[in-house]
Motif scaffolding. Structure first.
Motif, PDB file in Angstrom:
ATOM      1  N   PRO A 246       0.813  -1.229   0.000  1.00 58.95           N
ATOM      2  CA  PRO A 246       0.000   0.000   0.000  1.00 58.95           C
ATOM      3  C   PRO A 246       0.846   1.278   0.000  1.00 58.95           C
ATOM      4  O   PRO A 246       0.447   2.295  -0.579  1.00 58.95           O
ATOM      5  CB  PRO A 246      -0.820  -0.117   1.294  1.00 58.95           C
ATOM      6  CG  PRO A 246      -0.842  -1.564   1.607  1.00 58.95           C
ATOM      7  CD  PRO A 246       0.455  -2.128   1.116  1.00 58.95           C
ATOM      8  N   TYR A 247       2.004   1.237   0.647  1.00 59.03           N
ATOM      9  CA  TYR A 247       2.847   2.426   0.700  1.00 59.03           C
ATOM     10  C   TYR A 247       3.382   2.781  -0.693  1.00 59.03           C
ATOM     11  O   TYR A 247       3.444   3.960  -1.054  1.00 59.03           O
ATOM     12  CB  TYR A 247       4.017   2.206   1.661  1.00 59.03           C
ATOM     13  CG  TYR A 247       4.977   3.370   1.719  1.00 59.03           C
ATOM     14  CD1 TYR A 247       4.614   4.568   2.325  1.00 59.03           C
ATOM     15  CD2 TYR A 247       6.247   3.273   1.161  1.00 59.03           C
ATOM     16  CE1 TYR A 247       5.495   5.636   2.371  1.00 59.03           C
ATOM     17  CE2 TYR A 247       7.128   4.334   1.207  1.00 59.03           C
ATOM     18  CZ  TYR A 247       6.751   5.507   1.812  1.00 59.03           C
ATOM     19  OH  TYR A 247       7.627   6.572   1.850  1.00 59.03           O
ATOM     20  N   THR A 248       3.739   1.767  -1.485  1.00 61.84           N
ATOM     21  CA  THR A 248       4.190   2.032  -2.855  1.00 61.84           C
ATOM     22  C   THR A 248       3.073   2.671  -3.666  1.00 61.84           C
ATOM     23  O   THR A 248       3.289   3.627  -4.418  1.00 61.84           O
ATOM     24  CB  THR A 248       4.647   0.725  -3.529  1.00 61.84           C
ATOM     25  OG1 THR A 248       5.609   0.072  -2.699  1.00 61.84           O
ATOM     26  CG2 THR A 248       5.264   0.997  -4.875  1.00 61.84           C
ATOM     27  N   ARG A 249       1.866   2.150  -3.497  1.00 62.49           N
ATOM     28  CA  ARG A 249       0.712   2.716  -4.189  1.00 62.49           C
ATOM     29  C   ARG A 249       0.471   4.165  -3.763  1.00 62.49           C
ATOM     30  O   ARG A 249       0.178   5.039  -4.598  1.00 62.49           O
ATOM     31  CB  ARG A 249      -0.523   1.867  -3.858  1.00 62.49           C
ATOM     32  CG  ARG A 249      -1.839   2.333  -4.441  1.00 62.49           C
ATOM     33  CD  ARG A 249      -1.923   2.045  -5.915  1.00 62.49           C
ATOM     34  NE  ARG A 249      -1.484   3.189  -6.727  1.00 62.49           N
ATOM     35  CZ  ARG A 249      -1.231   3.126  -8.012  1.00 62.49           C
ATOM     36  NH1 ARG A 249      -1.336   1.984  -8.661  1.00 62.49           N
ATOM     37  NH2 ARG A 249      -0.846   4.193  -8.683  1.00 62.49           N
ATOM     38  N   ALA A 250       0.644   4.439  -2.470  1.00 63.04           N
ATOM     39  CA  ALA A 250       0.448   5.794  -1.962  1.00 63.04           C
ATOM     40  C   ALA A 250       1.502   6.748  -2.498  1.00 63.04           C
ATOM     41  O   ALA A 250       1.203   7.909  -2.820  1.00 63.04           O
ATOM     42  CB  ALA A 250       0.474   5.789  -0.433  1.00 63.04           C
ATOM     43  N   ASP A 253       0.556   7.649  -5.972  1.00 61.53           N
ATOM     44  CA  ASP A 253      -0.583   8.574  -5.984  1.00 61.53           C
ATOM     45  C   ASP A 253      -0.166  10.000  -5.668  1.00 61.53           C
ATOM     46  O   ASP A 253      -0.838  10.961  -6.072  1.00 61.53           O
ATOM     47  CB  ASP A 253      -1.638   8.124  -4.971  1.00 61.53           C
ATOM     48  CG  ASP A 253      -2.379   6.870  -5.419  1.00 61.53           C
ATOM     49  OD1 ASP A 253      -2.331   6.576  -6.635  1.00 61.53           O
ATOM     50  OD2 ASP A 253      -2.976   6.190  -4.566  1.00 61.53           O
ATOM     51  N   ALA A 254       0.943  10.165  -4.914  1.00 61.41           N
ATOM     52  CA  ALA A 254       1.395  11.502  -4.521  1.00 61.41           C
ATOM     53  C   ALA A 254       2.145  12.213  -5.634  1.00 61.41           C
ATOM     54  O   ALA A 254       2.380  13.424  -5.540  1.00 61.41           O
ATOM     55  CB  ALA A 254       2.285  11.408  -3.281  1.00 61.41           C
ATOM     56  N   ARG A 266      -2.636  14.277  -3.483  1.00 62.39           N
ATOM     57  CA  ARG A 266      -2.853  13.115  -2.628  1.00 62.39           C
ATOM     58  C   ARG A 266      -1.650  12.952  -1.712  1.00 62.39           C
ATOM     59  O   ARG A 266      -0.517  12.943  -2.164  1.00 62.39           O
ATOM     60  CB  ARG A 266      -3.045  11.861  -3.473  1.00 62.39           C
ATOM     61  CG  ARG A 266      -4.247  11.913  -4.399  1.00 62.39           C
ATOM     62  CD  ARG A 266      -4.451  10.548  -5.050  1.00 62.39           C
ATOM     63  NE  ARG A 266      -5.534  10.582  -6.021  1.00 62.39           N
ATOM     64  CZ  ARG A 266      -5.343  10.693  -7.330  1.00 62.39           C
ATOM     65  NH1 ARG A 266      -4.121  10.780  -7.794  1.00 62.39           N
ATOM     66  NH2 ARG A 266      -6.369  10.725  -8.156  1.00 62.39           N
ATOM     67  N   PRO A 268       0.357  10.516   0.909  1.00 61.73           N
ATOM     68  CA  PRO A 268       0.398   9.092   1.243  1.00 61.73           C
ATOM     69  C   PRO A 268       0.370   8.782   2.720  1.00 61.73           C
ATOM     70  O   PRO A 268       0.428   7.639   3.106  1.00 61.73           O
ATOM     71  CB  PRO A 268       1.735   8.645   0.633  1.00 61.73           C
ATOM     72  CG  PRO A 268       2.550   9.865   0.604  1.00 61.73           C
ATOM     73  CD  PRO A 268       1.603  10.997   0.376  1.00 61.73           C
ATOM     74  N   LYS A 269       0.295   9.793   3.557  1.00 60.13           N
ATOM     75  CA  LYS A 269       0.175   9.574   4.995  1.00 60.13           C
ATOM     76  C   LYS A 269      -0.625  10.725   5.555  1.00 60.13           C
ATOM     77  O   LYS A 269      -0.849  11.735   4.891  1.00 60.13           O
ATOM     78  CB  LYS A 269       1.540   9.488   5.654  1.00 60.13           C
ATOM     79  CG  LYS A 269       2.374  10.742   5.472  1.00 60.13           C
ATOM     80  CD  LYS A 269       3.736  10.572   6.118  1.00 60.13           C
ATOM     81  CE  LYS A 269       4.578  11.834   5.940  1.00 60.13           C
ATOM     82  NZ  LYS A 269       5.908  11.706   6.531  1.00 60.13           N
ATOM     83  N   GLU A 270      -1.052  10.602   6.791  1.00 62.79           N
ATOM     84  CA  GLU A 270      -1.839  11.663   7.391  1.00 62.79           C
ATOM     85  C   GLU A 270      -1.019  12.929   7.519  1.00 62.79           C
ATOM     86  O   GLU A 270       0.152  12.904   7.858  1.00 62.79           O
ATOM     87  CB  GLU A 270      -2.332  11.235   8.777  1.00 62.79           C
ATOM     88  CG  GLU A 270      -3.348  10.109   8.723  1.00 62.79           C
ATOM     89  CD  GLU A 270      -3.883   9.800  10.097  1.00 62.79           C
ATOM     90  OE1 GLU A 270      -3.515  10.499  11.049  1.00 62.79           O
ATOM     91  OE2 GLU A 270      -4.666   8.850  10.218  1.00 62.79           O
ATOM     92  N   SER A 483       5.812  12.962  -0.830  1.00 62.21           N
ATOM     93  CA  SER A 483       4.760  13.069   0.174  1.00 62.21           C
ATOM     94  C   SER A 483       4.835  14.409   0.905  1.00 62.21           C
ATOM     95  O   SER A 483       3.812  15.077   1.114  1.00 62.21           O
ATOM     96  CB  SER A 483       4.863  11.922   1.175  1.00 62.21           C
ATOM     97  OG  SER A 483       6.126  11.913   1.807  1.00 62.21           O
TER      98      SER A 483
END
Length: 559
Positions: A246-250, A253-254, A266, A268-270, A483
């Protein structure tokens, strides 16, 4: 060629050992480019430092194995490691300006490197150095080799660093963020050079970067790291096209797209949490009570900036150097105008002219309804000193490392006479930290105690405390990972829409400029090549130069 298995690096401290990287396994084949990506602090550079034997004390390799061919890198004595480093494993650092000796000619640095690792005459070393410089694309190498580093452009200095890494015919080269500070044109040249060397010389490369577009462009394999651990590894097409973690996907997305505009980036973390809304409300009210809510545009008409030339002869008058020639455009009130172009195109000179740090030789600059005078006529009390604020590329060098954050943020309030009471200045500074997503507790810390993204938030807070109406953002995210970049750009978007700020956004990252800008101005050699609404310039560019810049921008393809 290179095999790393179960690598763990620890740093002792008085509170116990800190694990920087844990159980990292990777390999590099001859002629292969292995990309290493992740956020700041992921451990990418620590992996490279461990392989080449440059771990900062007291760090040490606690577990695992590292071998280069048949050589066990962990069993080398200090003398053997010294001879291997630079001979069989070389490194290309991020900043060539600080990596090259400014007091030595390029010729001497190349010859010194070769003679340190093999028995070769100065004449033979010089001949090989010229051949290497020609191979990496430096024209008139036999003449340019006698120049000093400052006589080269940023891209040429990066090529000299690559020549230094090549001159001992290494098996492996570790490139640590080699293109971060380069514009897209020079970046493309350097990446093509690395790819060509890997193919022609069968040199293995470890490419450390936070730019996933660069990885997608040239890497054969990629490994994704976070918090010192390897999350995912494999062929570039597989990892970027069908990520498992999921982190790679996030992270993917960023990455801002070049073909369309998003409302928000986007993350990838809060985003950083705040201690509450009360202080943020205090900062908002304080800004709105001032002049920050008045939308103020900037109109530049026929601006020219000339610098005096360098005298090369006692009898010949030096010719002036034209940095900007007949530049005209407008930043609309409450709008964002992006300024793009290669290094040396005049972007930073334009920003300095607006802020009064450089005096124009012709043309006018109108801020709101007032014509801006020359910098010599703008004293500390001139209104533009407060109204126009700047956010610089490197927050670490733009924040005074010897002052606490409270003193740094309170200075604009004292300097412009906005808040006479010291306690009230401190309270407003704490409230502004809350507004930009930082904890008010940061007010008693020093800049070095924060990450790059946090320091950039502090720089934004300092600019806002002057109650500006016009912000100049000069490459504010070029050194940040995707990010943190997304967080900072979302913050700037929120502040711009909430307080009606007008922004001149300078960047060589065209994808970021598209996401941020209403209008775009393309500079080249001090002249405007193209200007217009962002969608028009990006979707239907008219000038050949703008088309070339867009084609050279690395993007993450859809596999």
């Amino acid at each position: 060629m290179l095999n790393v298995e179960g690598l763990t690096v620890r740093f002792p401290s008085r509170f116990g050992d800190i694990t920087a990287i844990e159980d990292v396994t990777m390999s590099v084949k001859p002629g292969e480019i292995h990309g290493l990506v992740g956020e700041s602090g992921a451990g990418k550079s620590t992996v490279g430092a461990a392989i080449i034997g440059l771990l900062q004390a007291p760090g040490y390799v606690a577990e695992g194995s590292m071998s280069l061919g048949d050589t066990d890198l962990r069993r080398l004595s200090p003398v053997e490691a010294h001879h291997l480093r630079g001979k069989r494993i070389s490194m290309i650092f991020q900043d060539p300006q600080t990596s090259l000796n400014p007091l030595m000619r390029v010729e001497d640095q190349l010859i010194e490197t070769m003679q340190a690792h093999e028995d070769i005459s100065t004449k033979e070393a010089r001949a090989r150095a010229v051949d290497i410089l020609e191979e990496i694309g430096i024209q008139n190498a036999s003449e340019r080799i006698t120049a000093f580093p400052h006589q080269f452009s940023g891209g040429m200095r990066q090529r000299v660093l690559i020549a230094l890494a090549l001159c001992t015919n290494p098996d492996l080269i570790i490139a640590d963020e080699p293109t971060t500070a380069l514009d897209v044109a020079v970046q493309s040249q350097v990446l093509d050079l690395i790819k060509g060397l890997a193919q022609s010389r069968k040199i293995g490369f470890i490419l450390i970067t936070h730019d996933i577009g660069v990885i997608a462009q040239i890497a054969d394999r990629v490994s994704v790291m976070r918090h010192g651990k390897l999350l995912e590894s494999g062929e570039t097409k597989q990892v970027l096209g069908n990520p498992k973690h999921p982190y790679t996907r996030a992270l993917l997305d960023a990455v801002p797209p070049l073909d369309r505009k998003l409302e928000r980036f986007r993350v990838p973390k809060e985003s950083p949490t705040t201690g509450g809304d009360d202080l943020g409300d205090v900062a908002e009210r304080w800004l709105l009570e001032g002049t920050a809510q008045d939308k103020t545009g900037l109109k530049i008409d026929g601006l020219c900036v000339d610098f005096p030339g360098v005298r090369t002869s006692l009898w010949r008058k030096p010719s002036p150097f034209t940095a900007l020639k007949d530049v005209s455009f407008e930043v609309k009130p409450g709008g964002i105008t992006g300024l793009v172009g290669e290094s040396g195109s005049g972007k930073s000179t334009l920003a300095k002219a607006i802020t009064g740090l450089v005096n124009p030789t012709a043309g006018t600059m109108t801020l709101g309804n007032e014509v801006l005078p020359d910098g010599t006529k703008r004293g500390r009390t001139h209104p533009s000193r407060q109204i126009v604020q700047m956010i610089f590329q490197d927050p670490y060098s733009s924040l005074n490392s010897r002052h606490r954050i409270g003193a740094i943020l309170s200075e604009p309030l004292w300097l412009y006479g906005l808040v006479p009471d010291a306690k009230e200045r401190r309270d407003i500074a704490a409230a502004m930290l809350e507004l930009v997503g930082m904890s008010p507790d940061a007010i008693d810390k020093y800049p070095h105690q924060f990450s790059g993204g946090q320091r950039q938030r502090i720089a934004v807070a300092r600019a806002l405390l002057a109650r500006p109406r016009f912000l100049i953002c000069d490459e504010p995210t070029s050194a940040l990972d995707v990010s943190i970049q997304a967080e900072i750009l979302n913050l700037l978007k929120d502040l711009q829409s909430k307080f009606g700020l007008s922004i001149l956004f300078i960047s060589h990252n065209l994808a970021v400029v598209r996401q941020m800008s209403d209008d775009v101005v393309v500079l080249r050699n001090g002249r405007i090549e193209e200007a217009g609404p962002a969608d028009q310039v990006f979707d239907h560019p008219k000038s050949d130069y703008a088309i070339d810049l867009l084609s050279l921008t690395p993007v993450v393809p859809t596999f």
